[in-house]
Design a protein around this motif. Structure first.
Motif, short mmCIF file in Angstrom:
data_model
loop_
_atom_site.label_atom_id
_atom_site.label_comp_id
_atom_site.label_asym_id
_atom_site.label_seq_id
_atom_site.Cartn_x
_atom_site.Cartn_y
_atom_site.Cartn_z
N PHE A 157 1.13 -1.11 -0.17
CA PHE A 157 0.17 0.35 -0.41
C PHE A 157 0.63 0.67 -0.36
O PHE A 157 0.36 1.79 -0.47
CB PHE A 157 -0.83 0.22 1.15
N TRP A 158 1.67 1.45 0.67
CA TRP A 158 2.59 2.90 1.11
C TRP A 158 3.09 2.83 0.03
O TRP A 158 3.89 3.89 -0.36
CB TRP A 158 3.14 2.79 2.64
N GLY A 159 4.00 1.41 -0.08
CA GLY A 159 5.09 1.59 -2.17
C GLY A 159 4.52 2.01 -3.10
O GLY A 159 5.16 2.32 -4.25
N SER A 160 3.31 2.23 -3.30
CA SER A 160 2.32 2.33 -3.92
C SER A 160 1.37 3.47 -4.37
O SER A 160 0.24 3.46 -4.97
CB SER A 160 1.69 1.03 -4.60
N ARG A 161 1.71 4.53 -3.76
CA ARG A 161 0.82 5.48 -2.99
C ARG A 161 1.17 6.34 -4.89
O ARG A 161 1.82 6.70 -5.40
CB ARG A 161 1.55 6.32 -2.22
N ASP A 162 -0.41 6.61 -5.18
CA ASP A 162 -0.68 6.72 -6.43
C ASP A 162 -0.96 8.74 -6.32
O ASP A 162 -2.27 8.80 -5.77
CB ASP A 162 -1.90 6.77 -7.43
N MET A 163 0.15 8.81 -6.02
CA MET A 163 -0.89 10.66 -5.30
C MET A 163 -0.93 11.54 -6.80
O MET A 163 -1.05 13.15 -6.54
CB MET A 163 1.00 11.34 -5.31
N LYS A 164 -1.11 10.71 -7.79
CA LYS A 164 -1.90 11.53 -8.74
C LYS A 164 -4.12 11.87 -8.72
O LYS A 164 -3.94 12.92 -9.41
CB LYS A 164 -1.71 11.00 -10.00
N TRP A 165 -3.98 10.62 -7.46
CA TRP A 165 -5.51 10.50 -7.14
C TRP A 165 -5.37 11.57 -6.41
O TRP A 165 -4.87 12.42 -5.49
CB TRP A 165 -5.58 9.51 -6.51
N ASN A 166 -6.84 12.32 -6.28
CA ASN A 166 -7.11 13.72 -5.41
C ASN A 166 -9.13 13.73 -5.01
O ASN A 166 -9.51 13.57 -6.39
CB ASN A 166 -7.26 14.67 -6.28
N SER A 167 -8.49 13.16 -3.90
CA SER A 167 -10.19 13.40 -2.82
C SER A 167 -10.86 14.70 -3.28
O SER A 167 -11.88 14.09 -3.25
CB SER A 167 -9.30 12.95 -1.59
N SER A 168 -10.64 15.55 -3.63
CA SER A 168 -10.98 16.79 -3.39
C SER A 168 -11.82 16.85 -2.14
O SER A 168 -12.51 17.41 -2.19
CB SER A 168 -11.86 16.85 -4.37
N ALA A 169 -10.91 16.43 -1.54
CA ALA A 169 -11.69 16.86 -0.05
C ALA A 169 -11.10 18.35 0.12
O ALA A 169 -11.05 19.12 0.49
CB ALA A 169 -10.83 16.20 0.70
N VAL A 170 -12.68 18.56 1.35
CA VAL A 170 -13.24 20.25 2.01
C VAL A 170 -12.43 19.99 3.13
O VAL A 170 -12.89 18.92 4.09
CB VAL A 170 -14.80 20.54 1.36
N VAL A 171 -11.38 20.75 3.51
CA VAL A 171 -10.92 20.89 5.17
C VAL A 171 -11.14 22.01 5.75
O VAL A 171 -10.91 23.08 5.11
CB VAL A 171 -9.58 20.23 5.12
N ALA A 172 -11.20 21.92 6.78
CA ALA A 172 -11.50 23.04 7.78
C ALA A 172 -10.87 22.50 8.91
O ALA A 172 -11.09 21.46 10.18
CB ALA A 172 -12.33 24.12 8.18
N THR A 173 -9.63 23.73 9.20
CA THR A 173 -9.09 23.15 10.96
C THR A 173 -8.49 24.40 11.72
O THR A 173 -8.84 26.06 11.69
CB THR A 173 -7.44 22.77 10.49
N LEU A 174 -8.74 24.38 12.78
CA LEU A 174 -9.08 25.04 14.00
C LEU A 174 -8.48 24.60 15.26
O LEU A 174 -8.31 23.86 15.57
CB LEU A 174 -10.46 25.28 14.47
N ALA A 175 -7.88 25.27 16.09
CA ALA A 175 -6.31 25.33 17.52
C ALA A 175 -7.44 25.41 18.23
O ALA A 175 -7.48 27.03 18.18
CB ALA A 175 -5.50 25.53 17.13
N LYS A 176 -7.59 25.53 18.56
CA LYS A 176 -8.07 25.23 20.13
C LYS A 176 -7.74 25.45 21.44
O LYS A 176 -6.64 24.88 21.47
CB LYS A 176 -9.72 25.48 20.44
N ASP A 177 -8.30 26.13 22.85
CA ASP A 177 -7.18 25.58 24.13
C ASP A 177 -7.58 24.23 24.22
O ASP A 177 -8.70 23.56 24.49
CB ASP A 177 -7.32 25.94 25.18
N GLY A 178 -6.56 23.71 24.17
CA GLY A 178 -5.93 21.71 24.73
C GLY A 178 -5.95 20.85 23.33
O GLY A 178 -6.69 19.67 23.41
N TYR A 179 -7.13 21.58 22.11
CA TYR A 179 -7.27 20.64 21.46
C TYR A 179 -7.15 21.37 19.95
O TYR A 179 -7.45 22.60 19.57
CB TYR A 179 -8.97 19.68 21.47
N TRP A 180 -7.36 20.76 18.83
CA TRP A 180 -7.26 20.85 17.33
C TRP A 180 -8.48 20.46 16.43
O TRP A 180 -8.78 19.23 16.85
CB TRP A 180 -6.32 21.46 16.58
N THR A 181 -9.36 21.02 15.59
CA THR A 181 -10.33 19.77 15.13
C THR A 181 -9.75 19.99 13.21
O THR A 181 -9.29 20.62 13.03
CB THR A 181 -11.51 20.46 15.10
#
Length: 181
Positions: A157-181
């Motif tokens: 699996f790790w030796g065959s990572r096809d980086m051309k594939w794109n998930s089109s994932a929409v992501v948002a992160t936030l850092a808060k007191d003691g955790y992140w999302t």
């Protein structure tokens, strides 16, 4: 639909590397994912109604161990007719201002598919939509919201990572007191 097939047959393994932890093996149980009438806002806040009603996946154990991770992560999932939604709440002691370690929290990656994601605090999701163990889709998401994703094929699996594939994932992160999302 593709989403329903993915949910119905998916082998979902959430590896939350921000805490160097691994979810229990798939043989330990199944997760039911609830349908949501209204999709969540992708803003890093986990206050949407769908997250409040979703089943929480926790606690996680350390990779290659049977001990619980010291810094826990909680995962919730839901779906609608178009998408599968995942929310992560990663406990991070470095983000607790009382510890005076904000400088230890890593989120410097800037570009999607960059290897810098792996130097940041990050989490990973592996999906096997057909449940056959032949093709996995991985998504590594840094605390900065940068995505490194690929399609991987068995047996290396790790030796065959096809980086051309794109998930089109929409992501948002936030850092808060003691955790992140």
């Amino acid at each position: 639909s593709r989403v329903m097939r993915m949910i119905a047959t998916a082998l979902l393994i959430a590896i939350v590397s921000c805490c160097s932890v691994l979810a229990a093996p798939p043989s330990a149980g199944l997760v039911t994912v609830g349908r949501t009438a209204a999709p969540p806002n992708i803003d890093g806040e986990l206050t949407d109604a769908c997250w409040q009603r979703a089943i929480e996946i926790a606690p996680f154990i350390l990779a290659r161990s049977d001990r619980f991770a010291q810094q826990q992560t909680r995962v919730t999932l839901c779906y609608d007719a178009k998408q599968l939604y995942l929310a992560f709440r990663c406990q991070e002691e470095a983000l607790d201002p009382r510890n005076n370690r904000l400088h230890d929290f890593r989120r410097k990656a800037k570009a999607n598919d960059a290897k810098a994601v792996f130097r940041d605090d990050f989490l990973a999701v592996l999906l096997d939509p057909k449940g056959e163990g032949k093709v996995l889709y991985d998504l590594f998401i840094s605390a900065a919201g940068v995505v490194n994703d690929a399609r991987c094929r068995a047996p290396q699996f790790w030796g065959s990572r096809d980086m051309k594939w794109n998930s089109s994932a929409v992501v948002a992160t936030l850092a808060k007191d003691g955790y992140w999302t």
